[in-house]
Design an enzyme around this catalytic site. Structure first.
Site, mmCIF file in Angstrom:
data_model
loop_
_atom_site.group_PDB
_atom_site.id
_atom_site.type_symbol
_atom_site.label_atom_id
_atom_site.label_comp_id
_atom_site.label_asym_id
_atom_site.label_seq_id
_atom_site.Cartn_x
_atom_site.Cartn_y
_atom_site.Cartn_z
ATOM 1 N N HIS A 1 0.621 -1.282 0.093
ATOM 2 C CA HIS A 1 -0.167 0.129 -0.067
ATOM 3 C C HIS A 1 0.762 1.314 -0.090
ATOM 4 O O HIS A 1 0.305 2.251 0.674
ATOM 5 C CB HIS A 1 -0.843 0.093 1.051
ATOM 6 C CG HIS A 1 -1.973 -1.068 1.115
ATOM 7 N ND1 HIS A 1 -2.510 -1.454 0.152
ATOM 8 C CD2 HIS A 1 -2.624 -1.635 1.989
ATOM 9 C CE1 HIS A 1 -3.504 -2.351 0.275
ATOM 10 N NE2 HIS A 1 -3.569 -2.540 1.697
ATOM 11 N N HIS B 1 -9.739 1.729 0.847
ATOM 12 C CA HIS B 1 -9.717 0.888 1.663
ATOM 13 C C HIS B 1 -10.535 0.840 2.773
ATOM 14 O O HIS B 1 -10.308 0.506 3.949
ATOM 15 C CB HIS B 1 -8.080 0.615 2.252
ATOM 16 C CG HIS B 1 -7.719 -0.626 2.710
ATOM 17 N ND1 HIS B 1 -8.398 -1.496 3.284
ATOM 18 C CD2 HIS B 1 -6.558 -1.434 2.335
ATOM 19 C CE1 HIS B 1 -7.886 -2.684 3.503
ATOM 20 N NE2 HIS B 1 -6.815 -2.837 2.896
ATOM 21 N N ALA B 2 -11.685 1.204 2.516
ATOM 22 C CA ALA B 2 -13.030 1.036 3.444
ATOM 23 C C ALA B 2 -13.075 -0.282 3.791
ATOM 24 O O ALA B 2 -13.204 -1.371 2.997
ATOM 25 C CB ALA B 2 -14.290 1.959 2.875
ATOM 26 N N ASP C 1 -8.116 -13.182 1.049
ATOM 27 C CA ASP C 1 -7.239 -11.987 1.062
ATOM 28 C C ASP C 1 -6.817 -12.196 -0.246
ATOM 29 O O ASP C 1 -5.375 -12.327 -0.348
ATOM 30 C CB ASP C 1 -6.390 -11.719 2.167
ATOM 31 C CG ASP C 1 -5.659 -10.432 2.120
ATOM 32 O OD1 ASP C 1 -5.867 -9.495 1.318
ATOM 33 O OD2 ASP C 1 -4.794 -10.128 2.844
ATOM 34 N N GLN D 1 -9.729 -6.885 -4.970
ATOM 35 C CA GLN D 1 -9.124 -7.782 -3.751
ATOM 36 C C GLN D 1 -10.207 -7.796 -2.612
ATOM 37 O O GLN D 1 -10.783 -6.617 -2.008
ATOM 38 C CB GLN D 1 -7.984 -6.819 -3.215
ATOM 39 C CG GLN D 1 -7.335 -7.713 -2.070
ATOM 40 C CD GLN D 1 -6.304 -8.462 -2.630
ATOM 41 O OE1 GLN D 1 -5.864 -8.593 -3.723
ATOM 42 N NE2 GLN D 1 -5.587 -9.417 -1.502
ATOM 43 N N GLU E 1 -11.458 -4.113 -2.769
ATOM 44 C CA GLU E 1 -10.658 -2.956 -3.319
ATOM 45 C C GLU E 1 -10.385 -3.072 -4.612
ATOM 46 O O GLU E 1 -9.825 -4.029 -4.988
ATOM 47 C CB GLU E 1 -9.310 -3.236 -2.419
ATOM 48 C CG GLU E 1 -9.637 -2.889 -0.861
ATOM 49 C CD GLU E 1 -8.199 -3.776 -0.261
ATOM 50 O OE1 GLU E 1 -7.218 -3.196 -0.275
ATOM 51 O OE2 GLU E 1 -8.423 -4.792 0.522
#
Length: 344
Positions: free
Chosen positions: A109, A178-179, A245, A281, A309
Site C-alpha cells: 500500500h 480501503h474502506a 485476502d 481484492q 478494493e
C-alpha cells in the site's frame, strides 16, 4: 440533491508536519458520507435499512488521533501502488527500484508513508469534493513527479470515487480506497450473515507472504467461486477457509461494470460495486484482532468487516502477463469505482 459541508476535524501532530485537517460531509436523501483531507479517508458512511433507519456501515475512529496512529488503512486511499509488491523491488528501463518493506518481506500500500498518511489539498464541488497532491520524484522509492486527483461525488444512492494521475517519469500506479464495510452497522460482531457475490471467473493464488504465484486460476469448483451469492460464514466453514485476502480477476475493459454485490438480509441493506478496474481484492478483515478502539468505543474483532478494493492485480509490476500497471509521461491514469446502496 446533494449538500456538501466542510468543517475542521483537527490538527496534524507537529512531528507529522502540523497542518489543518478538514472533514467534508456529503449528504443525499439516502446516503451520508464524511471524508477527510488527510488520506482522503472515508470516516463515516451512513445508509438506510429497509425501515428507513440510517446506520454507519464503515469502520473507523471518532478523532484524528486514531487515524494518525498505526491502523489497518481504515477508509483511506492507498498508493502509489495498492496491495503488495514482492520484496519491494521492481525494474524499469534497466534500472532497479527498491521500496520500503512494511509487510513481511514485501512492500504494501505505498510503503512507510503512502497516500493514506499525507494531507491533500481539497476543492469543494457542487456534489462532492476533489483532493489533489503532488507525490514527488523518489517518494517512497517510486520514480517521477506524480500529480494525483481523487474525486468523491454523491448522487442519490451512488458514491463515485474517481482517480486520475499524470507522471513525469514512467511509474507503476494502482490506486484504491480501503474502506472496511459491515452492512449491519460498524461495531457489529462479524460479517458471517452477509451474502456476497463477485463477478469473476478466475482469481490469483498466493504464496505464504500473500504475493501472487503468477498463476491465474479458475474459480470453478473451488471456494473462490462467488459468482452466485454465498452466505459468508457458512461458505468459510464449508471450504475450511480462514477468510479471503485475494485478488479476483475481472472482465477486462475500460467500461463501467458491476463486479460485486453484498446483501445483509437482517437489515435489507445492499451494496453494489461497479468499476473500470481490472481486479478486486476481497478481504475479510482476517488481521483485525479486537485491539483497536473504534467509533463509539467499538472494538473490531477478526471478520468484523470486509473490504472490496478495486485495483490492478497485486505485484503486476513484476508479472508481465498481468494487466499493465505502468503510467508513462503524456498518458493519464483514470479509473472510477461506484458504490451503489439500496435495500431489498
Amino acid at each position: 440533491m446533494t449538500t456538501v459541508r466542510r468543517e475542521a476535524f483537527g490538527r496534524m501532530p507537529p512531528e507529522q508536519g502540523g497542518g489543518e485537517v478538514e472533514k467534508f460531509v456529503l449528504q443525499s436523501d439516502s446516503v451520508r458520507v464524511e471524508i477527510l483531507s488527510f488520506g482522503c479517508i472515508i470516516t463515516t458512511l451512513e445508509t438506510k435499512d429497509r425501515d428507513g433507519q440510517f446506520s454507519d456501515i464503515v469502520l473507523g475512529f471518532d478523532t484524528l488521533e486514531g487515524y494518525t496512529r498505526k491502523h489497518p488503512f481504515f477508509g483511506a486511499v492507498v498508493g502509489r501502488v495498492a496491495n503488495r509488491i514482492a520484496n519491494g523491488r521492481f525494474s524499469l528501463d534497466g534500472k532497479e527500484y527498491q521500496l520500503f518493506i512494511n509487510n513481511g518481506p514485501n512492500s504494501l500500500h505505498g510503503g512507510a508513508k503512502g497516500f493514506d498518511k499525507v494531507l491533500w489539498s481539497p476543492q469543494v464541488l457542487p456534489n462532492g469534493v476533489r483532493f489533489f497532491r503532488l507525490s514527488p520524484d523518489g517518494e517512497e522509492g517510486y520514480p517521477g513527479d506524480l500529480k494525483v486527483w481523487v474525486t468523491y461525488t454523491l448522487s442519490g444512492r451512488e458514491l463515485a470515487i474517481n482517480y486520475q494521475a499524470q507522471t513525469s517519469k514512467t511509474t507503476p500506479i494502482s490506486l484504491t480506497n480501503h474502506a472496511y464495510f459491515n452492512l449491519a452497522g460498524q461495531g457489529s460482531r462479524d460479517i458471517y450473515d452477509h451474502e456476497i457475490s463477485i463477478e469473476a471467473d478466475s482469481y490469483l493464488p498466493v504464496d505464504d507472504t500473500k504475493i501472487p504465484t503468477g498463476e491465474v486460476a479458475a474459480v470453478q469448483g473451488t471456494g473462490f467461486d462467488l459468482r452466485q451469492p454465498v452466505e459468508l460464514g457458512k461458505h468459510l466453514q464449508k471450504f475450511h477457509l480462514d477468510g479471503f485476502d485475494h485478488n479476483f480477476c475481472l472482465h477486462q475493459g475500460q467500461d463501467r461494470r458491476l463486479v460485486a454485490r453484498v446483501f445483509h438480509p437482517p437489515s435489507g441493506r445492499t451494496m453494489e460495486v461497479h468499476t473500470t478496474q481490472p481486479g478486486i481484492q476481497f478481504y475479510t478483515g482476517n488481521n483485525l484482532d479486537g485491539s483497536l478502539k473504534g467509533k463509539g468505543a467499538a472494538t473490531y474483532p477478526k471478520h468484523s468487516a470486509l473490504c472490496l478494493e478495486t485495483q490492478n492485480w497485486p505485484d503486476a509490476v513484476n508479472k508481465p502477463h498481468f494487466p499493465n500497471v505502468l503510467l508513462h509521461p503524456g498518458e493519464e491514469y483514470n479509473h472510477t469505482t461506484w458504490l451503489v446502496f439500496n435495500t431489498a
